[in-house]
Design a protein around this motif. Structure first.
Motif, PDB file in Angstrom:
ATOM      1  N   ASP A   1      -4.789  -0.919   7.311  1.00  0.00           N
ATOM      2  CA  ASP A   1      -4.376   0.390   7.816  1.00  0.00           C
ATOM      3  C   ASP A   1      -4.119   1.381   6.694  1.00  0.00           C
ATOM      4  O   ASP A   1      -4.391   2.579   6.834  1.00  0.00           O
ATOM      5  N   VAL A   2      -3.571   0.885   5.580  1.00  0.00           N
ATOM      6  CA  VAL A   2      -3.209   1.780   4.478  1.00  0.00           C
ATOM      7  C   VAL A   2      -3.391   1.078   3.135  1.00  0.00           C
ATOM      8  O   VAL A   2      -3.385  -0.154   3.040  1.00  0.00           O
TER       9      VAL A   2
ATOM     10  N   LYS B   1       7.683  -7.936   7.447  1.00  0.00           N
ATOM     11  CA  LYS B   1       6.912  -8.189   8.665  1.00  0.00           C
ATOM     12  C   LYS B   1       5.450  -7.746   8.542  1.00  0.00           C
ATOM     13  O   LYS B   1       4.564  -8.351   9.139  1.00  0.00           O
ATOM     14  N   ALA B   2       5.197  -6.683   7.800  1.00  0.00           N
ATOM     15  CA  ALA B   2       3.830  -6.176   7.675  1.00  0.00           C
ATOM     16  C   ALA B   2       2.948  -7.195   6.969  1.00  0.00           C
ATOM     17  O   ALA B   2       3.408  -7.968   6.121  1.00  0.00           O
TER      18      ALA B   2
ATOM     19  N   GLU C   1       8.655   2.654   9.085  1.00  0.00           N
ATOM     20  CA  GLU C   1       7.948   2.395  10.333  1.00  0.00           C
ATOM     21  C   GLU C   1       6.730   1.478  10.157  1.00  0.00           C
ATOM     22  O   GLU C   1       6.176   0.986  11.137  1.00  0.00           O
ATOM     23  N   MET C   2       6.343   1.234   8.916  1.00  0.00           N
ATOM     24  CA  MET C   2       5.184   0.365   8.685  1.00  0.00           C
ATOM     25  C   MET C   2       5.546  -1.120   8.652  1.00  0.00           C
ATOM     26  O   MET C   2       4.662  -1.971   8.589  1.00  0.00           O
TER      27      MET C   2
ATOM     28  N   GLU D   1       1.956  -5.431  13.181  1.00  0.00           N
ATOM     29  CA  GLU D   1       0.726  -4.749  13.559  1.00  0.00           C
ATOM     30  C   GLU D   1       0.111  -3.957  12.412  1.00  0.00           C
ATOM     31  O   GLU D   1      -1.031  -3.501  12.502  1.00  0.00           O
ATOM     32  N   VAL D   2       0.848  -3.785  11.323  1.00  0.00           N
ATOM     33  CA  VAL D   2       0.372  -2.970  10.204  1.00  0.00           C
ATOM     34  C   VAL D   2      -0.112  -3.876   9.067  1.00  0.00           C
ATOM     35  O   VAL D   2       0.570  -4.833   8.686  1.00  0.00           O
ATOM     36  N   THR D   3      -1.303  -3.554   8.535  1.00  0.00           N
ATOM     37  CA  THR D   3      -1.865  -4.297   7.401  1.00  0.00           C
ATOM     38  C   THR D   3      -1.984  -3.363   6.206  1.00  0.00           C
ATOM     39  O   THR D   3      -2.547  -2.267   6.305  1.00  0.00           O
TER      40      THR D   3
END
Length: 281
Positions: free
Chosen positions: A194-195, A172-173, A146-147, A151-153
């Motif tokens: 984000d993570v 994509k991340a 899901e990451m 939109e996820v960095t």
């Protein structure tokens, strides 16, 4: 200067030169020896340690004493060998070079990445770890898949096993790469990322020390990684064979699990129940 004094000076100089030549020959012989023979002849086991690397390595700045998971393992191995443990300080980035240049006999705590496996050898796994995430507050991905969105960095230290992991997984991340792991952690803390992926033994300790950074998430499915010992590449296999046998004995007795959990508690105040239940060592 009298003839006698001149003779004494010349004799003294010759003695010094002879001593220097002997030392140089001895040093070269040590460098050329197979690791097993070098340890047997010198009765020393050379390792390197990384300051600020708890729970793997921790140095007491007041006394200079080292502690941690990898130090306990090294002390156990040295005792089995009947050798004195000699510790030099290094960095995670220089550990592989230390092995290549024969500065140390073994380095505890390396992941066998494809790049590293080209230049050094690895032992059997000391223990299996689990990849986890330090996630910013309010973000709790349940799965790895899901990451993979724009939109996820994700923040990683460049060239690490974490960099390899996310590079292979995500198209994509957005991936932010930093020279130091601490800088990647800061990116999560400040909201730039984000993570940050880390093995759970490290992520749990970082968040325990500074809860303001975020929280620990172990996405599914569990992605495991091994913690191994790095060894110098050499044709003589006796050293690797001995190390692998020693590890097998430790794992069979449960000693490694005790060492890992004991240091998590002692150095980072992390109790077993604070580590996600799905993770085992």
């Amino acid at each position: 200067m009298t003839t006698t004094n001149r003779r004494n000076v010349l004799l003294g100089s010759a003695a010094l030169l002879g001593s220097a030549a002997s030392f140089s020959t001895w040093a070269q012989n040590q460098a050329d020896m197979a690791t097993w023979d070098r340890i047997a002849s010198s009765k020393t086991l050379r390792i390197a340690a990384v300051a600020g690397g708890a729970p793997n390595y921790q140095k007491d700045l007041a006394t200079g004493e080292w502690s941690g998971i990898m130090i306990d393992l090294a002390n156990n191995l040295a005792a089995k060998l009947g050798a004195k443990l000699v510790i030099t300080e290094t960095t995670w980035g220089n550990a592989v070079l230390d092995l290549q240049t024969n500065k140390i006999d073994i380095f505890f705590g390396l992941n066998p990445t494809p790049q590293r496996m080209k230049v050094i050898s690895f032992s059997e796994p000391l223990y299996n770890n689990a990849y986890s995430l330090i996630a910013k507050k309010g973000y709790s991905p349940k799965t790895w898949d899901e990451m993979d969105t724009p939109e996820v960095t994700i923040a990683v230290d460049v060239g690490s096993s974490y960099d390899n992991l996310v590079t292979a997984m995500y198209k994509k991340a957005k991936i932010l790469r930093f020279e130091k792991s601490a800088d990647a952690t800061l990116a999560v803390q400040t909201g730039r990322a984000d993570v940050q992926p880390l093995v759970v033994t490290l992520s749990a300790g970082i968040v325990k020390k500074n809860p303001g950074i975020g929280h620990v998430v172990v996405p599914e499915p569990i992605k495991g990684t091994s913690t191994n010992a790095g060894l110098r590449m050499e044709t003589d296999s006796r050293w690797k064979t001995y190390v692998d046998g020693w590890i097998a004995d430790l794992r069979k007795s449960g000693a490694i699990n005790t060492i890992v959990l004991g240091n998590l508690d002692k150095l980072m105040s992390i109790k077993r129940e604070e580590i996600p239940a799905i993770v085992s060592f």
